[in-house]
Design a protein around this motif. Structure first.
Motif, PDB file in Angstrom:
ATOM      1  N   LYS A  76       0.696  -1.046  -0.270  1.00 12.62           N
ATOM      2  CA  LYS A  76      -0.016  -0.071  -0.024  1.00 12.62           C
ATOM      3  C   LYS A  76       0.840   1.331  -0.199  1.00 12.62           C
ATOM      4  O   LYS A  76       0.478   2.307  -0.497  1.00 12.62           O
ATOM      5  CB  LYS A  76      -0.922  -0.036   1.133  1.00 12.62           C
ATOM      6  N   PHE A  77       1.909   1.194   0.556  1.00 11.77           N
ATOM      7  CA  PHE A  77       2.777   2.485   0.823  1.00 11.77           C
ATOM      8  C   PHE A  77       4.411   2.249   0.333  1.00 11.77           C
ATOM      9  O   PHE A  77       4.746   1.031  -0.037  1.00 11.77           O
ATOM     10  CB  PHE A  77       2.972   2.595   2.301  1.00 11.77           C
ATOM     11  N   ILE A  84       4.080  -6.500  -5.268  1.00  8.59           N
ATOM     12  CA  ILE A  84       3.839  -7.606  -4.350  1.00  8.59           C
ATOM     13  C   ILE A  84       4.781  -8.189  -3.471  1.00  8.59           C
ATOM     14  O   ILE A  84       5.841  -8.195  -4.108  1.00  8.59           O
ATOM     15  CB  ILE A  84       2.732  -8.692  -5.267  1.00  8.59           C
ATOM     16  N   ASP A  85       4.466  -8.659  -2.439  1.00  8.91           N
ATOM     17  CA  ASP A  85       5.522  -9.143  -1.578  1.00  8.91           C
ATOM     18  C   ASP A  85       4.997 -10.580  -0.790  1.00  8.91           C
ATOM     19  O   ASP A  85       3.746 -10.253  -0.559  1.00  8.91           O
ATOM     20  CB  ASP A  85       6.238  -8.047  -0.787  1.00  8.91           C
ATOM     21  N   THR A  86       5.687 -11.102   0.025  1.00 11.42           N
ATOM     22  CA  THR A  86       5.260 -11.965   1.089  1.00 11.42           C
ATOM     23  C   THR A  86       4.753 -11.122   2.247  1.00 11.42           C
ATOM     24  O   THR A  86       5.461  -9.999   2.415  1.00 11.42           O
ATOM     25  CB  THR A  86       6.305 -12.764   1.628  1.00 11.42           C
ATOM     26  N   ASP A 155      -0.313  -2.429   6.120  1.00  7.47           N
ATOM     27  CA  ASP A 155       0.254  -1.833   4.854  1.00  7.47           C
ATOM     28  C   ASP A 155      -0.007  -2.667   3.686  1.00  7.47           C
ATOM     29  O   ASP A 155       0.518  -2.496   2.459  1.00  7.47           O
ATOM     30  CB  ASP A 155       1.718  -2.374   5.353  1.00  7.47           C
ATOM     31  N   ALA A 156      -1.002  -3.590   3.779  1.00  5.96           N
ATOM     32  CA  ALA A 156      -1.617  -4.352   2.518  1.00  5.96           C
ATOM     33  C   ALA A 156      -2.457  -3.505   1.899  1.00  5.96           C
ATOM     34  O   ALA A 156      -3.688  -3.547   2.719  1.00  5.96           O
ATOM     35  CB  ALA A 156      -1.761  -5.753   2.908  1.00  5.96           C
ATOM     36  N   LEU A 157      -2.427  -3.587   0.505  1.00  5.82           N
ATOM     37  CA  LEU A 157      -3.541  -2.942  -0.370  1.00  5.82           C
ATOM     38  C   LEU A 157      -4.856  -4.120  -0.478  1.00  5.82           C
ATOM     39  O   LEU A 157      -5.863  -3.795  -0.587  1.00  5.82           O
ATOM     40  CB  LEU A 157      -3.067  -2.315  -1.478  1.00  5.82           C
ATOM     41  N   GLU A 158      -4.058  -5.239  -0.875  1.00  9.81           N
ATOM     42  CA  GLU A 158      -4.899  -6.393  -1.221  1.00  9.81           C
ATOM     43  C   GLU A 158      -4.065  -7.645  -0.916  1.00  9.81           C
ATOM     44  O   GLU A 158      -3.001  -7.662  -0.864  1.00  9.81           O
ATOM     45  CB  GLU A 158      -5.036  -6.270  -2.915  1.00  9.81           C
TER      46      GLU A 158
END
Length: 188
Positions: A76-77, A84-86, A155-158
């Protein structure tokens, strides 16, 4: 004291966000431009002789495999917003890495993990607000035999699921995560 250096470290010294270019005043005596930097991790004030260290920050990432794919979060930031990430994040003071892993997973994805297994460690450069932090990233994994209910938070958008064979490493935010995913896919 023996210091560890490699090509990544030498190249990092050239980045304008490196700490050696950011810190101008001694926090103890207030003297400007008094630091002598050993080009590795130690700043020493030439006026008051105080020594300051820039050791790596600890962070974790968790590879969670489910029947429909591996769990990823879209960031998200910044840094690496939109990649994308783990799921994972920085360790809090006095927090064990395993505790960080389960806390961060719950915060970012709403998945409650009871157990994570150590996979490997890696290194990373994390530029935040104009300052580069070197991190030691500790990777864990968990295999779930069910499809977890997820919701993107913190911190996750999706939250997304990607099958092993469909992972595009170019879309992964950080080099250490790419290494951990490659290792996981090849060995587990």
């Amino acid at each position: 004291m023996q210091e560890h250096t490699n090509n990544n470290f030498i190249n990092a010294l050239k980045i304008k966000e490196h700490a050696k270019y950011q810190f101008k005043y001694c926090p103890y005596c207030g003297e400007k431009d008094s630091f002598i930097f050993n080009n590795i991790k130690i700043f020493k004030c030439s006026k008051c002789n105080r020594t300051y260290f820039t050791n790596p920050a600890s962070a974790v990432g968790v590879i969670i495999e489910t029947p429909i794919g591996i769990v990823f979060v879209e960031r998200k930031f910044e840094p690496k917003k939109g990649y994308i990430d783990t799921p994972g994040g920085f360790c809090e003071p006095y927090e064990r890495a395993e505790e960080t892993a389960t806390r961060e997973i719950l915060e970012e994805t709403s998945i409650k993990l009871d157990k994570v297994t150590f996979l490997m460690s890696g290194v990373n450069e994390y530029v935040y607000d104009g300052i580069m932090y070197v991190t030691t990233d500790i990777f864990f994994y968990a295999k779930l035999d069910y499809i977890p209910d997820v919701s993107a938070n913190d911190d996750a958008l999706e939250v997304i699921f990607i099958k092993r064979d469909d992972i595009d490493l170019e879309k992964i935010a950080f080099e250490s995560s790419k290494e951990a995913l490659s290792y996981y896919i090849k060995n587990l």
